[in-house]
Design an enzyme around this catalytic site. Structure first.
Site: not given
Ligand code: GLA
Length: 735
Positions: A486, A556
């Site tokens: 990420d 997301d």
């Molecule tokens: C980002 C990712 C999510 C999740 C969060 C965790 O927003 O896109 O899918 O993994 O971080 O903090």
């Protein structure tokens, strides 16, 4: 073919140099790209529909005033101001967008490139430190240009791939002299075309609203698409296309440009005073410079060009096929990906071993194949305020540690995957307290935080070592088969206490190179590892990242209705097998919308399928649906991974319904994935027009047989569905 050098491969694609006329011609199955040398300058003659064998150099207009410099030195500025330079340089008389700005050791900027030599060879070289297309069944043209004053060599590279209508372009810049040079701008590609009422298509958005299609008119001046965030970004995608007025899926012209890079980019489409368009793409020159000392070279990332005169659909399928065959490298590329369940929306930071095992157990009973432990398993990470960089398991939450948890999950017959955010550090972390100089910061300034975190300085070798060793230690501590990598904030305060003053402009690019080197090392050491890239959802969904990971988290926003247009924009460029798509809870956590379990399953089917919810809270009937959805996903997974994708209707455009069609490579089997977003009173069935079928063949859909021509030109009727947010999958089988 006296005086000509030809390379021909099976597909009829070829690269040719006509020695007499000094013309280069690159042919893909349906497009030609032509360049010519005039007075030593390399000019762009033509890019468009494939042209057979004719001499096109007349298009350079060298007989028209102002003549080229050897005939009319007094009007050199006039010549440079109109000549369609293949790789334009700044500050000597071409006032349109330049590709190359170089400063000499006295700080003066300007360069002039003349043709030196060329080379045509089978295959394609790797781009050092950068992602790029690859393959055996391809060939490459390299054209060497030279600046005699700077002793600078510029090598333009063009590669074509058997049977694919794409050209991959990049540039290498070599300092052959003895003075230190400073690159202030080095773009990867420029093309020229006459304005024919073209407009520009880009993909724009925001967090949770990625890659929405946007058309802009081209007037005198420029249409600019750019990211200065250090990542390819949610806001603008590193893709621009110059398209004709009548563009749709099956009709119209498209000049697509897609950047194989994951950092700052610029793409500019400029209409000049003589009604020519110059379209350039490359690393954004803002906050960029690169010190180029004697004998050093700089490699630009690659731009993929696609020309289509058969609408957007042909560009889409060209890119899908190029990326599937010549960009993605993972051993998972052509394998069925495990159906995963991720605990982010199920638990956020609030979990322990027991809770995780309960979710995993129920998931395994429904046929889910992998458990992914998201953010919150390390340091003291109970919210997003701390611990990034402290990659040590939090045994207060995960009693027994990772090894115990993974073994228990493996006992359920499931694989295990884990989340990292390796490029970041929290100010509240042990590693930051020990090494505050490891974060990017400008002297005497408090660096700007985003999501309570700072960005690590990847120009420092010890930072890269620390990050790599931390990840590798975790991967070796248990049977971990997947990572979600990420990246949750843009780059700011790009100052490094490690680099000297003259190299501070390199930080943004060095960050991307550092990221690539880390993922490359991981792939080498853990070749079986499945990597899914992610950046606050889809902020780094770009072809560069695909070189390292065969799938990327798309957004997301997991709401099925919002996802229709996010996935449509993503599918415009990327194979469905690369698009992370999960079924999540209803009401959706981001938009609060209620949708049926069935609809969520149908929408997620058009990607790498998974779940992102607390399965222990589902009704039995929904758990039963998970079993059915997984069976269906497995049935269609090869089709979704390898099949040809056709966009039939766009909810983003029509605001009522969405439809896509996928046909397998034999053209015999396929599906229609149809979503009715809003129901309407008093309507008849909806007529949709399929694509890509054999006009003379017959196809069965739901026990009825239709001719291919009827389905494509007269249409297929979808009966009204009662209710909003409803989906239906139809099978198509050739008789
Ligand atoms: C980002 C990712 C999510 C999740 C969060 C965790 O927003 O896109 O899918 O993994 O971080 O903090």
């Amino acid at each position: 073919m006296q005086g000509k050098k030809r390379m021909i491969n099976n597909g009829g694609d070829m690269i040719l140099f006509d020695e007499n006329r000094k013309v280069f011609k690159i042919d893909t199955p349906d497009s030609s790209y032509i360049m010519g040398i005039v007075d030593g300058y390399l000019g762009h003659i033509y890019y468009g529909k494939r042209i057979e064998g004719s001499d096109m150099s007349y298009l350079l207009r060298t007989e028209e005033y102002p003549f080229y410099p050897s005939k009319c030195m007094g009007e050199k500025a006039g010549f440079l101001d109109f000549f369609p330079m293949e790789y334009p340089c700044g500050n000597i008389g071409d006032f349109r967008e330049s590709c190359l700005d170089i400063e000499n050791s006295s700080g003066q900027c300007g360069s002039e490139l003349k043709y030196k030599s060329y080379n045509i060879f089978k295959g394609k070289k790797e781009l050092e430190g950068l992602p790029a297309t690859w393959g055996q069944d391809c060939e490459t043209l390299e054209i060497v240009l030279y600046d005699e004053v700077l002793n600078l060599e510029v090598i333009l590279s063009y590669s074509i791939f058997d049977g694919i209508d794409a050209i991959a372009k990049s540039v290498r810049i070599v300092n052959k002299g003895t003075q230190d040079l400073l690159i202030k701008k080095a773009l990867s590609s420029s093309i020229t075309m006459e304005q024919k009422k073209y407009k520009v298509l880009t993909l724009s958005g925001s967090w949770a609203r990625e890659r929405k299609q946007q058309y802009q008119q081209i007037g005198y001046g420029s249409v600019v698409n750019e990211s200065k965030r250090g990542i390819s970004s949610h806001q603008q995608h590193p893709f621009s296309a110059v398209v004709s007025e009548n563009i749709d899926q099956c009709n119209g012209e498209v000049y697509g440009m897609h950047f194989v890079y994951s950092g700052n980019f610029i793409s500019k489409v400029e209409l000049d005073q003589f009604d020519n368009i110059r379209a350039v793409m490359g690393i954004h020159p803002d906050n960029f410079s690169w010190q180029l000392n004697e004998n050093e070279s700089f490699q630009t990332p690659e731009v993929v060009l696609v020309y289509s005169d058969k609408g957007l659909g042909h560009m889409t399928r060209t890119l899908h096929s190029l990326y599937r065959k010549h960009l993605i490298r993972s051993k998972w590329k052509d394998c069925q990906r495990p159906v995963l369940i991720n605990n982010w929306e199920a638990t956020y930071f609030d979990f322990d071993t027991d809770k995780i095992l309960k979710i995993a157990k129920e998931a395994s009973e429904c046929g889910i194949e992998m458990f992914v432990l998201d953010d919150g398993w390390f340091g003291e990470r109970n919210d997003c305020d701390r611990s990034l960089g402290d990659w040590v398991v939090n045994e207060n939450k995960l009693s027994g540690g990772l090894d115990y948890l993974v073994k228990e999950i493996n006992k359920l017959g499931m694989k295990f995957g884990i989340w990292f955010e390796p490029e970041m550090v929290s100010p509240d972390s042990n590693i930051y307290r020990e090494h505050p100089e490891w974060a990017l910061a400008i002297e005497n300034r408090e660096p700007t935080q985003a999501r309570n975190q700072l960005v690590l300085d990847f120009s420092r070798p010890e930072v890269l070592d620390y990050v790599y060793n931390s990840i590798s230690a975790v991967l070796k501590s248990a049977n971990i088969e997947y990572i979600k990598w990420d990246m949750n904030r843009p780059l700011t305060d790009t100052g490094s206490s490690y680099l000297p003053k003259k190299q501070q402009g390199e930080i943004m690019h060095r960050h991307v190179l550092g990221l690539y080197s880390l993922q490359e090392k991981l792939i080498k050491e853990f070749p079986d590892l499945l990597i899914e890239n992610c950046a606050s959802g889809g902020a780094r969904f770009d072809p560069g990242m695909l070189y390292y990971s065969p799938q990327i988290w798309c957004s997301d926003d997991t709401d099925a209705i919002e996802r229709l247009s996010i996935q449509e924009g993503t599918q415009l460029l990327y194979p469905l097998s690369t698009i992370g798509a999960h079924v999540s809870a209803s009401p959706n956590h981001i938009v609060g919308r209620n949708t049926s379990f069935d609809l969520r399953g149908c929408v997620a089917l058009a990607g790498t399928f998974g779940y992102e919810l607390d399965i222990t809270k589902l009704a039995d009937e929904e758990k039963q649906q998970i079993c059915e959805q997984i069976k269906r996903y497995k049935k269609y997974s090869r089709l979704i991974q390898q099949g040809d994708y056709y966009r039939i209707a766009s909810y983003y455009d029509n605001k009522e319904y969405d439809c896509l069609e996928i046909m397998d490579d034999s053209g015999k089997n396929g599906i229609i994935n149809y979503t009715q977003v809003m129901a309407k009173a008093n309507v008849h069935s909806r007529r949709i027009y399929l694509q890509g079928l054999d006009e003379n063949a017959y196809y069965r859909i739901e026990n009825k047989v239709y001719s291919g021509s009827a389905l494509m030109f007269a249409g297929f009727l979808i009966q009204p569905i009662h209710g909003d947010f409803a989906a239906k999958i139809f099978e198509i089988t050739k008789e």
